[in-house]
Design an enzyme around this catalytic site. Structure first.
Site, PDB file in Angstrom:
ATOM      1  N   HIS A  64      47.240 -11.359 -28.245  1.00  9.66           N
ATOM      2  CA  HIS A  64      44.953 -11.855 -28.021  1.00  9.66           C
ATOM      3  C   HIS A  64      45.240 -11.603 -26.874  1.00  9.66           C
ATOM      4  O   HIS A  64      44.982 -11.913 -25.723  1.00  9.66           O
ATOM      5  CB  HIS A  64      45.945 -13.688 -28.933  1.00  9.66           C
ATOM      6  CG  HIS A  64      46.639 -13.783 -30.001  1.00  9.66           C
ATOM      7  ND1 HIS A  64      45.918 -13.746 -31.240  1.00  9.66           N
ATOM      8  CD2 HIS A  64      48.064 -14.033 -30.198  1.00  9.66           C
ATOM      9  CE1 HIS A  64      47.106 -14.270 -32.067  1.00  9.66           C
ATOM     10  NE2 HIS A  64      48.206 -14.486 -31.463  1.00  9.66           N
ATOM     11  N   ASP A 154      46.018 -14.134 -38.464  1.00 13.73           N
ATOM     12  CA  ASP A 154      47.411 -14.636 -37.433  1.00 13.73           C
ATOM     13  C   ASP A 154      46.864 -15.745 -36.847  1.00 13.73           C
ATOM     14  O   ASP A 154      45.859 -15.948 -37.122  1.00 13.73           O
ATOM     15  CB  ASP A 154      47.640 -13.420 -36.643  1.00 13.73           C
ATOM     16  CG  ASP A 154      48.931 -14.034 -35.954  1.00 13.73           C
ATOM     17  OD1 ASP A 154      49.510 -14.697 -36.037  1.00 13.73           O
ATOM     18  OD2 ASP A 154      48.777 -13.905 -34.421  1.00 13.73           O
ATOM     19  N   HIS A 181      51.869 -14.490 -40.853  1.00 12.49           N
ATOM     20  CA  HIS A 181      51.975 -15.635 -39.570  1.00 12.49           C
ATOM     21  C   HIS A 181      52.670 -16.366 -40.973  1.00 12.49           C
ATOM     22  O   HIS A 181      51.896 -17.087 -41.414  1.00 12.49           O
ATOM     23  CB  HIS A 181      50.694 -15.836 -38.982  1.00 12.49           C
ATOM     24  CG  HIS A 181      51.535 -17.385 -37.782  1.00 12.49           C
ATOM     25  ND1 HIS A 181      51.097 -17.483 -37.177  1.00 12.49           N
ATOM     26  CD2 HIS A 181      51.733 -18.671 -39.021  1.00 12.49           C
ATOM     27  CE1 HIS A 181      51.206 -18.376 -36.582  1.00 12.49           C
ATOM     28  NE2 HIS A 181      51.702 -18.988 -37.573  1.00 12.49           N
ATOM     29  N   ASP A 307      52.845 -11.376 -28.677  1.00  6.95           N
ATOM     30  CA  ASP A 307      52.775 -12.320 -29.512  1.00  6.95           C
ATOM     31  C   ASP A 307      52.036 -12.888 -28.318  1.00  6.95           C
ATOM     32  O   ASP A 307      52.081 -14.577 -27.952  1.00  6.95           O
ATOM     33  CB  ASP A 307      53.394 -13.829 -30.453  1.00  6.95           C
ATOM     34  CG  ASP A 307      52.332 -14.600 -30.964  1.00  6.95           C
ATOM     35  OD1 ASP A 307      50.892 -14.175 -31.105  1.00  6.95           O
ATOM     36  OD2 ASP A 307      53.268 -15.262 -31.304  1.00  6.95           O
ATOM     37  N   HIS A 311      46.406 -18.460 -22.416  1.00  6.02           N
ATOM     38  CA  HIS A 311      45.557 -19.430 -22.414  1.00  6.02           C
ATOM     39  C   HIS A 311      45.034 -20.685 -21.515  1.00  6.02           C
ATOM     40  O   HIS A 311      46.189 -19.937 -20.481  1.00  6.02           O
ATOM     41  CB  HIS A 311      45.960 -21.176 -23.281  1.00  6.02           C
ATOM     42  CG  HIS A 311      46.077 -21.198 -25.095  1.00  6.02           C
ATOM     43  ND1 HIS A 311      44.930 -21.064 -25.364  1.00  6.02           N
ATOM     44  CD2 HIS A 311      47.655 -20.603 -25.600  1.00  6.02           C
ATOM     45  CE1 HIS A 311      45.532 -20.429 -26.856  1.00  6.02           C
ATOM     46  NE2 HIS A 311      46.585 -20.339 -26.949  1.00  6.02           N
TER      47      HIS A 311
HETATM   48 ZN   LIG Z   1      51.152 -16.001 -35.441  1.00  7.46          ZN
HETATM   49 ZN   LIG Z   2      49.682 -14.536 -32.380  1.00  6.24          ZN
END
Ligand SMILES: [Zn+2]
Ligand SMILES: [Zn+2]
Length: 433
Positions: A64, A154, A181, A307, A311
């Site tokens: 991400h 996702d 997901h 993954d 943050h």
């Molecule tokens: Zn996910």
């Molecule tokens: Zn993810």
């Protein structure tokens, strides 16, 4: 032409069943020779790789990078720098940005920013549904034309079975993969951790393992009907392993990935409400970890994927219920896999490299993750014995939400070469390094 000669390394190329000591000569963006290079290479950058592993550029099919929308957490540029520091020559970005990547223009935007960053190679998956709302199908055809390599919502699973079935039928019209997901929201939407003893003691709402397993099982029934390539993202439970095993036994086109945190932590880690352990799917039990490791050993797992979910510290400092899900782990991922899988003797180096190169490439249908004369020069050089301490303050990632901070680990990425350029630690041309 720019040349790089990597000498005396242990070349591991699982796609071609290679594991031997050899030199590797790169000319321009291409692998020119693998073997003994005796010709004059005085014009080449020479890298002594004695005692090091020389592998295809690593691939992470689940990251991400938060752009557009949350550039304070990560950008495509900062994420790309983190990726090459972690040895990744290619990554696949998830579409749960703000707005979601659910149209052709957004796909093109991500590619353009990736090219500008000039670090790792950026692939992108598009959203299955518009705005990831789970209601109306996104323009998957146009996104595929623009280069999206697959589709996922996702961050959430597609809840409505008829929407998922239509998505699969639509995707069947072109060669692509649908990833999920897996989480049935009726069993987990309010949850913040695994449902069980610890959630009861902590007074936190749980996500039942069944939430993942129900959706995975449902999707596999839809795969039987449509024949579409289907990829289960970050599976986390022993029950999911069984469902995947059954699907594979039927030769269905079903693949799955496992993330490092699901191999390294149980939900015991949450005992003091540390939000760095708040992930979705949540950390499970020791029984689940054992099942995932056994699945890796048995070859049921197709890919290791971080993954990587950066943050802000200010968000992770919120109380457990309100803090966002996710761990930033791209830069230390290789060492985490070594700790979880090589050190306990579950896999050897060639198997681990395969789970980070040719096998994830196959999941996504990419012509990457291998070394071949005349092929693209994406190469990662690894010191398997180097020990170091993970320091999240030194991450290239903009975020340091990393529960591995301070861990002493093994296996260090020495260099990441993408399309014949040393992109990590820095670009060096025509000099001895
Ligand atoms: Zn996910
Ligand atoms: Zn993810």
């Amino acid at each position: 032409m720019n040349k790089i000669l990597i000498k005396n390394g242990r070349v591991i190329d699982p796609a071609n069943n290679v594991d031997r000591k050899a030199d590797l000569l790169i000319a321009g963006d291409t692998v020119e020779k693998i073997g003994t290079v005796s010709e004059d290479c005085s014009d080449a950058t020479i890298i002594d790789a004695a005692g090091k592993l020389v592998t295809p550029g690593l691939i992470d099919i689940h990251v991400h990078f938060r752009e557009p929308g949350d550039e304070e957490e990560e950008t495509i540029a900062s994420g790309s720098a983190a990726a090459v520091a972690g040895g990744f020559a290619s990554v696949v970005c998830m579409p749960n940005t703000k707005p979601a990547i659910d149209n052709q223009t957004s796909v093109e935007f991500v590619h353009r920013m990736g090219r500008q960053a000039r670090k790792t190679f950026i692939y992108v998956m598009g959203a299955i549904t518009k705005g990831r709302q789970g209601v109306e199908l996104a323009e998957m055809g146009l996104m595929a034309q623009a280069g999206a390599i697959g589709f996922t919502d996702d961050g959430a699973g597609v809840q409505d079975t008829s929407v998922m079935l239509r998505a699969m039928k639509y995707a069947a019209m072109f060669d692509t993969v649908i990833a999920q997901h897996c989480q049935d929201d009726s069993l987990g939407t309010c949850g913040v951790m695994n449902s069980g003893y610890n959630s009861t003691i902590l007074g936190l709402p749980g996500i039942d393992p069944l939430a993942e397993e129900m959706m995975l099982w449902r999707d596999i029934q839809l795969v039987k009907k449509t024949g579409i390539r289907y990829h289960a993202q970050h599976i986390s439970t022993a029950g999911s392993v069984k469902i995947i095993a059954q699907a594979k036994a039927l030769n269905l086109p079903v693949t799955c990935e496992v993330s490092p945190h699901h191999l390294l932590f149980t939900d015991d880690a949450i005992s003091d409400y540390d939000t760095n352990y708040k992930v979705n799917p949540p950390l499970r039990s020791a029984k689940d970890i054992d099942a995932l490791k056994q699945a890796v050993k048995d070859g049921l797992v197709d890919a290791l994927a971080t993954d990587h979910a950066p943050h802000l510290q200010s968000e992770k400092e919120l109380e457990f219920l309100a803090a966002p899900f996710g761990i930033a782990s791209l830069e230390c991922a290789l060492s985490l896999y070594v700790k979880a899988l090589i050190e306990p003797g579950i896999v050897d180096w060639p198997s681990l490299i395969s789970l980070m190169t040719n096998r994830p490439a196959a999941v996504m249908g990419l012509d990457r993750g291998k070394l071949a004369e005349g092929g693209r020069a994406d190469v990662t050089i690894i010191d398997p014995d180097a020990e170091y301490t993970i320091d999240a303050d030194k991450f290239y990632s903009k975020s340091g939400n990393c529960p591995y901070d301070g861990w002493k680990v093994k296996a260090k990425v020495e260099k990441t070469i993408v399309a014949g350029e040393i992109r990590y630690p820095r670009r060096v041309r025509n000099s001895r390094v």
